[in-house]
Design a protein around this motif. Sequence first.
Motif, PDB file in Angstrom:
ATOM      1  N   ILE A 166       1.256   8.648 -15.359  1.00 14.26           N
ATOM      2  CA  ILE A 166       0.121   8.532 -16.275  1.00 14.26           C
ATOM      3  C   ILE A 166      -1.125   9.136 -15.640  1.00 14.26           C
ATOM      4  O   ILE A 166      -1.890   9.855 -16.298  1.00 14.26           O
ATOM      5  CB  ILE A 166      -0.075   7.061 -16.677  1.00 14.26           C
ATOM      6  CG1 ILE A 166       1.012   6.679 -17.668  1.00 14.26           C
ATOM      7  CG2 ILE A 166      -1.454   6.842 -17.295  1.00 14.26           C
ATOM      8  CD1 ILE A 166       1.014   5.252 -18.079  1.00 14.26           C
ATOM      9  N   TYR A 206       5.617   5.141 -12.598  1.00 19.98           N
ATOM     10  CA  TYR A 206       5.029   5.110 -13.940  1.00 19.98           C
ATOM     11  C   TYR A 206       3.529   5.389 -13.884  1.00 19.98           C
ATOM     12  O   TYR A 206       3.002   6.237 -14.628  1.00 19.98           O
ATOM     13  CB  TYR A 206       5.318   3.726 -14.542  1.00 19.98           C
ATOM     14  CG  TYR A 206       5.070   3.605 -16.026  1.00 19.98           C
ATOM     15  CD1 TYR A 206       4.903   4.723 -16.821  1.00 19.98           C
ATOM     16  CD2 TYR A 206       5.025   2.351 -16.619  1.00 19.98           C
ATOM     17  CE1 TYR A 206       4.685   4.587 -18.176  1.00 19.98           C
ATOM     18  CE2 TYR A 206       4.804   2.213 -17.971  1.00 19.98           C
ATOM     19  CZ  TYR A 206       4.635   3.333 -18.748  1.00 19.98           C
ATOM     20  OH  TYR A 206       4.413   3.186 -20.072  1.00 19.98           O
ATOM     21  N   GLY A 207       2.851   4.684 -12.972  1.00 26.82           N
ATOM     22  CA  GLY A 207       1.409   4.880 -12.837  1.00 26.82           C
ATOM     23  C   GLY A 207       1.064   6.298 -12.426  1.00 26.82           C
ATOM     24  O   GLY A 207       0.119   6.898 -12.943  1.00 26.82           O
ATOM     25  N   ASP A 208       1.853   6.865 -11.495  1.00 25.70           N
ATOM     26  CA  ASP A 208       1.569   8.232 -11.038  1.00 25.70           C
ATOM     27  C   ASP A 208       1.708   9.225 -12.176  1.00 25.70           C
ATOM     28  O   ASP A 208       0.914  10.154 -12.302  1.00 25.70           O
ATOM     29  CB  ASP A 208       2.538   8.610  -9.916  1.00 25.70           C
ATOM     30  CG  ASP A 208       2.155   7.931  -8.624  1.00 25.70           C
ATOM     31  OD1 ASP A 208       1.019   7.417  -8.564  1.00 25.70           O
ATOM     32  OD2 ASP A 208       2.975   7.905  -7.696  1.00 25.70           O
ATOM     33  N   GLY A 249       0.802  -1.218   0.000  1.00 24.66           N
ATOM     34  CA  GLY A 249       0.000   0.000   0.000  1.00 24.66           C
ATOM     35  C   GLY A 249       0.832   1.263   0.000  1.00 24.66           C
ATOM     36  O   GLY A 249       0.285   2.357  -0.040  1.00 24.66           O
ATOM     37  N   ALA A 250       2.148   1.147   0.094  1.00 23.06           N
ATOM     38  CA  ALA A 250       2.992   2.343   0.094  1.00 23.06           C
ATOM     39  C   ALA A 250       4.127   2.212  -0.909  1.00 23.06           C
ATOM     40  O   ALA A 250       5.213   2.728  -0.707  1.00 23.06           O
ATOM     41  CB  ALA A 250       3.546   2.589   1.491  1.00 23.06           C
ATOM     42  N   HIS A 251       3.876   1.466  -1.993  1.00 20.74           N
ATOM     43  CA  HIS A 251       4.902   1.306  -3.019  1.00 20.74           C
ATOM     44  C   HIS A 251       5.173   2.617  -3.716  1.00 20.74           C
ATOM     45  O   HIS A 251       4.259   3.397  -3.920  1.00 20.74           O
ATOM     46  CB  HIS A 251       4.389   0.358  -4.116  1.00 20.74           C
ATOM     47  CG  HIS A 251       4.519  -1.048  -3.771  1.00 20.74           C
ATOM     48  ND1 HIS A 251       5.479  -1.856  -4.293  1.00 20.74           N
ATOM     49  CD2 HIS A 251       3.806  -1.789  -2.931  1.00 20.74           C
ATOM     50  CE1 HIS A 251       5.331  -3.050  -3.799  1.00 20.74           C
ATOM     51  NE2 HIS A 251       4.329  -3.051  -2.965  1.00 20.74           N
ATOM     52  N   PRO A 252       6.388   2.831  -4.166  1.00 23.13           N
ATOM     53  CA  PRO A 252       6.562   3.897  -5.143  1.00 23.13           C
ATOM     54  C   PRO A 252       6.012   3.417  -6.489  1.00 23.13           C
ATOM     55  O   PRO A 252       6.324   2.310  -6.923  1.00 23.13           O
ATOM     56  CB  PRO A 252       8.089   4.076  -5.203  1.00 23.13           C
ATOM     57  CG  PRO A 252       8.655   2.817  -4.663  1.00 23.13           C
ATOM     58  CD  PRO A 252       7.622   2.138  -3.827  1.00 23.13           C
ATOM     59  N   LEU A 253       5.131   4.210  -7.084  1.00 24.08           N
ATOM     60  CA  LEU A 253       4.521   3.804  -8.366  1.00 24.08           C
ATOM     61  C   LEU A 253       4.798   4.896  -9.389  1.00 24.08           C
ATOM     62  O   LEU A 253       3.878   5.595  -9.818  1.00 24.08           O
ATOM     63  CB  LEU A 253       3.015   3.612  -8.201  1.00 24.08           C
ATOM     64  CG  LEU A 253       2.532   2.630  -7.134  1.00 24.08           C
ATOM     65  CD1 LEU A 253       1.039   2.793  -6.901  1.00 24.08           C
ATOM     66  CD2 LEU A 253       2.839   1.214  -7.543  1.00 24.08           C
TER      67      LEU A 253
END
Lengths: 253, 121
Positions: free
Chosen positions: A42, A38-40, A32-36
């Motif tokens: 987009i 690429y998704g962020d 629940g606290a991953h760095p995302l």
Amino acid sequence: MSPRLRRAVFLLACVCLLPAFAHVASTMPAFGAHPLPYGDLINAVGVRERHVTNMVSAINFDYRGFDTLGEEFMMLCAVTGTTILLRGTRGETQDRPQRVPGREIRPRADATVLICRLLAGFTVLFGLYVLLHAMTTPGGGFQGGVIIASGLLLAFLGEGYRGWRHVAHSELFDAAEGGGAALYALCGFASMLMGLPFLQNMLPLGKSGDLFSGGLMLVENAGVGLAVAGGFGILLLEFLEETREPEPVQEDE
Amino acid sequence: MTGFLLPLLPLLPWAVAAWLFGVGLYAIVTSRHYVHLIGCLSVVQASTYVLLLAAGYRHGAPAPIFYSRPPTLAVDPVLQALVLTDIVIGATVTALLLALVLQLHKRRGTIDPERVRPMRR
């Protein structure tokens, strides 16, 4: 290898891999606290750049549209393989399908017929609705196509094999499957003809939140919807051919 | 009473994925029926859905659909798109495998992996 030995080898492998799994799971970023990143990215630019509000569709049909093309052809291959495998022996040894001796074929219950007739149309309609809303709300060609194919299956349950085959022609499904995949690929070539990179969106993007926004994505979505509905239609038809009731007169295809 | 388990909670998604993978694989290894085996393969595949969706999850974040609200921080749409294609491919590949089983049954008269011997020329 005996079953017992195989099981022992499997359990041994599990025991050996367990510490590795424990290490990986405990050093992963917290759930629940991953760095995302690429998704962020987009999520931040998708609406502004592509004028669609469903980011999953934006990825499937635009940002990573090339992946979807590959996936489309994987599906085409799987469906083709299934068809070849099932058609290969049909009618080779005997003209008519066998029936299991001693098993009676019961007529469908009236309630089944009624409910399936009522639901089949609505299911196809709902599939079209999901298919059309790819760019705005959760939906798209994949989900819509599968729902439409479920409607076809309901129609079979309601009408029986013979009635179903009157409307479900294999040519129709073949054309939808192949045509849908071709439409997707042609979208890419259309961009190239205009001097742009493959699958570059060159149609007017429209207004975000509008049903017909997204430009080229709309065409690609339609292609995927056609291909998925057609592909699952072919699968249903081929498997039903395998289990059809014996008929006194062989139907010609 | 369950307080001491709380630190383990973040491990749950990974444990679920590993468990699904493990039980599916165990069932494939010990399967005596090809249709059952293909069902187990779907269980193994389900572990990838859990893994991908868990990796893309973010606490308290909404779905990446910005129809009725402005773009904000949301869960990862890339992984959701991957799972979407994963599911569709899984369904068609399952159909392909089932067709193989039908052929096997026609040619060899058995669908027990233990009783299928390698083909001889």
